[in-house]
Design a protein around this motif. Structure first.
Motif, PDB file in Angstrom:
ATOM      1  N   LEU A  17     -24.929   2.810 -18.715  1.00  0.00           N
ATOM      2  CA  LEU A  17     -24.013   2.074 -19.595  1.00  0.00           C
ATOM      3  C   LEU A  17     -24.698   1.661 -20.891  1.00  0.00           C
ATOM      4  O   LEU A  17     -24.119   1.777 -21.979  1.00  0.00           O
ATOM      5  N   ILE A  18     -25.931   1.165 -20.786  1.00  0.00           N
ATOM      6  CA  ILE A  18     -26.670   0.763 -21.989  1.00  0.00           C
ATOM      7  C   ILE A  18     -26.910   1.970 -22.885  1.00  0.00           C
ATOM      8  O   ILE A  18     -26.752   1.899 -24.110  1.00  0.00           O
ATOM      9  N   GLY A  65     -22.437  14.738 -29.055  1.00  0.00           N
ATOM     10  CA  GLY A  65     -23.195  15.254 -27.914  1.00  0.00           C
ATOM     11  C   GLY A  65     -23.958  14.216 -27.124  1.00  0.00           C
ATOM     12  O   GLY A  65     -24.628  14.546 -26.138  1.00  0.00           O
ATOM     13  N   ALA A  66     -23.843  12.950 -27.511  1.00  0.00           N
ATOM     14  CA  ALA A  66     -24.615  11.903 -26.831  1.00  0.00           C
ATOM     15  C   ALA A  66     -24.210  11.752 -25.368  1.00  0.00           C
ATOM     16  O   ALA A  66     -25.042  11.436 -24.509  1.00  0.00           O
ATOM     17  N   GLY A  67     -22.932  11.990 -25.067  1.00  0.00           N
ATOM     18  CA  GLY A  67     -22.452  11.806 -23.707  1.00  0.00           C
ATOM     19  C   GLY A  67     -23.128  12.715 -22.693  1.00  0.00           C
ATOM     20  O   GLY A  67     -23.153  12.407 -21.501  1.00  0.00           O
ATOM     21  N   ARG A  68     -23.723  13.807 -23.151  1.00  0.00           N
ATOM     22  CA  ARG A  68     -24.387  14.728 -22.232  1.00  0.00           C
ATOM     23  C   ARG A  68     -25.651  14.130 -21.635  1.00  0.00           C
ATOM     24  O   ARG A  68     -26.120  14.568 -20.586  1.00  0.00           O
ATOM     25  N   SER A  92     -25.777   4.803 -27.893  1.00  0.00           N
ATOM     26  CA  SER A  92     -25.595   6.126 -28.506  1.00  0.00           C
ATOM     27  C   SER A  92     -24.135   6.435 -28.838  1.00  0.00           C
ATOM     28  O   SER A  92     -23.831   7.554 -29.253  1.00  0.00           O
ATOM     29  N   TRP A  93     -23.257   5.463 -28.662  1.00  0.00           N
ATOM     30  CA  TRP A  93     -21.820   5.697 -28.853  1.00  0.00           C
ATOM     31  C   TRP A  93     -21.524   6.276 -30.236  1.00  0.00           C
ATOM     32  O   TRP A  93     -21.981   5.756 -31.257  1.00  0.00           O
ATOM     33  N   LEU A 113     -32.997   6.213 -28.846  1.00  0.00           N
ATOM     34  CA  LEU A 113     -33.013   4.757 -28.655  1.00  0.00           C
ATOM     35  C   LEU A 113     -32.239   4.366 -27.394  1.00  0.00           C
ATOM     36  O   LEU A 113     -32.620   3.423 -26.690  1.00  0.00           O
ATOM     37  N   GLY A 114     -31.167   5.102 -27.107  1.00  0.00           N
ATOM     38  CA  GLY A 114     -30.408   4.841 -25.885  1.00  0.00           C
ATOM     39  C   GLY A 114     -31.227   5.128 -24.637  1.00  0.00           C
ATOM     40  O   GLY A 114     -31.166   4.381 -23.650  1.00  0.00           O
TER      41      GLY A 114
END
Length: 408
Positions: free
Chosen positions: A122-123, A133-136, A128-129, A305-306
């Protein structure tokens, strides 16, 4: 006399090989070997990037079996399967003989481990929201490296109560089970259902023979290799076969057996895993070019950073918060030997992602080498940070425990 002279040179090497194998079963030695491999990779990659990449991407293997792969793929899909086989055995041992065998004892590490996977994810997603492509990469900060974490604990806090090590080991085992589930479910592409079903059948046969107490390495080794091959070509990551085979390995010794098959496998295979398989994986995965520009770019890369925030902050909040919640709700009880400050220190230690985090990072962004390098750097930095902070806090807790004993 002549025969003794001819044979003598072989005796020390055999003795030293046994001593080396015994040392590699210790958590500290395995962690040090992995650390040295990581440092070697970083040095080579920064001194001669082209030669490092040439070695890493060298292709070999029979193409007609669909096994023509780069070296790093052979390491990820092949050697790392050995590591996950040992992890599978550890999971089963914990469920049958360890903390997970009793629900009351299992609740604390299970809740802590689940929260320790959910909160970092979650963090990561919050930080990275909005990045394409961050969700990958949400699963990258969810893993804890058992070998590294236990090595740091053994070096810095061997004087702390054994219950702390048991908690870390058990939660990390549950963590590994969660990680392999994530890999199987979310990183399976182009599924070959027939090959997968055949692989499941072979693994089931392996388990049936184990249950029937059939003995013989000549039976199980070919079955394990066939199961690995079928899972590999099915599209499911081959490390899943390693965990499944570990879970199918018998942990009870039968009549006439001094040790169970799981104990024997752990005894003989763990040195290979700790001394070769995992260090080689670290070597082919950790070689990223470090420059002022690349390190500076990390400060603005919200995916990296995420990952860092997820491992360093998320793991602490998840593991510690999950443990606290489990006790608060009456689901579990904290050992009388431990203090919540001990739990806080070991919760930070859970932020050492390394092996599985690096694997998931490559699976998530394997088609983007630049992103893989950035994520790898983030995992290394986060793991180093978690190691140092946890080591300092654990040393403080050791002094406090010793002072309390002196006062008594």
């Amino acid at each position: 006399m002549r025969r003794a002279v001819e044979i003598w040179p072989f005796r020390p090497s055999l003795r030293y090989a046994r001593q080396l194998a015994e040392a590699l079963r210790a958590e500290t030695v395995g962690g040090v070997v992995m650390l040295l491999a990581t440092v070697a990779a970083l040095v080579w990659a920064n001194v001669s990037t082209d030669s490092y990449e040439a070695l890493r991407n060298a292709r070999f293997g029979p193409d007609f079996l669909h096994l023509d792969m780069e070296l790093y793929k052979w390491v990820q899909n092949g050697l790392l399967t050995v590591f996950f086989f040992i992890a599978g055995i550890e999971v089963k041992e914990e469920f049958v003989h360890g903390e997970l065998a009793q629900l009351r004892k299992a609740a604390l590490p299970i809740v802590a481990s689940i929260a320790g996977m959910v909160v970092p994810a979650l963090i990561y997603l919050v930080v990275s929201w909005g990045v394409p492509g961050a969700g990958r990469g949400w699963a990258i900060p969810t893993a804890t490296d058992i070998a590294f974490a236990l090595a740091v604990l053994a070096v810095t806090a061997s004087a702390l109560p054994a219950a702390l090590r048991a908690f870390l080991l058990t939660s990390a085992v549950v963590d590994d089970l969660g990680a392999i589930t994530v890999i199987a479910v979310f990183f399976t592409r182009n599924l070959n259902l027939l090959a997968l079903l055949a692989g499941v059948a072979v693994i089931a046969l392996y388990g049936l023979l184990q249950a029937r107490r059939v003995r013989g390495l000549w039976i199980y080794l070919p079955l394990a290799l066939l199961a690995w091959y079928l899972v590999e070509i099915s599209g499911v990551h081959a490390t899943v076969a390693g965990v499944a085979l570990g879970l199918m390995t018998r942990v009870h010794s039968g009549p006439g057996e001094e040790s169970s098959p799981a104990e024997l496998a752990d005894h003989y295979i763990r040195p290979f895993s700790a001394g070769f398989a995992v260090p080689v994986f670290a070597f082919v995965s950790a070689g990223v070019v470090l420059s002022a520009g690349s390190l500076g770019a990390m400060a603005t890369d919200r995916v990296v950073l995420g990952v860092i925030a997820g491992l360093v902050v998320g793991k602490f909040l998840g593991v510690f918060g999950g443990a606290w919640l489990a006790v608060r709700l009456g689901l579990a009880k904290l050992s009388d030997e431990l203090h919540w400050r001990d739990m806080a220190a070991v919760s930070i230690l859970a932020g050492i992602g390394f092996t599985v985090s690096l694997l998931i990072g490559d699976l998530a962004y394997g088609d983007d080498p630049g992103r893989v390098d950035a994520v790898t750097t983030g995992v290394l930095l986060a793991s180093l940070t978690a190691s140092v902070v946890a080591a300092v806090l654990l040393r403080v807790r050791v002094r406090n425990h010793l002072s309390a004993q002196d006062d008594v």
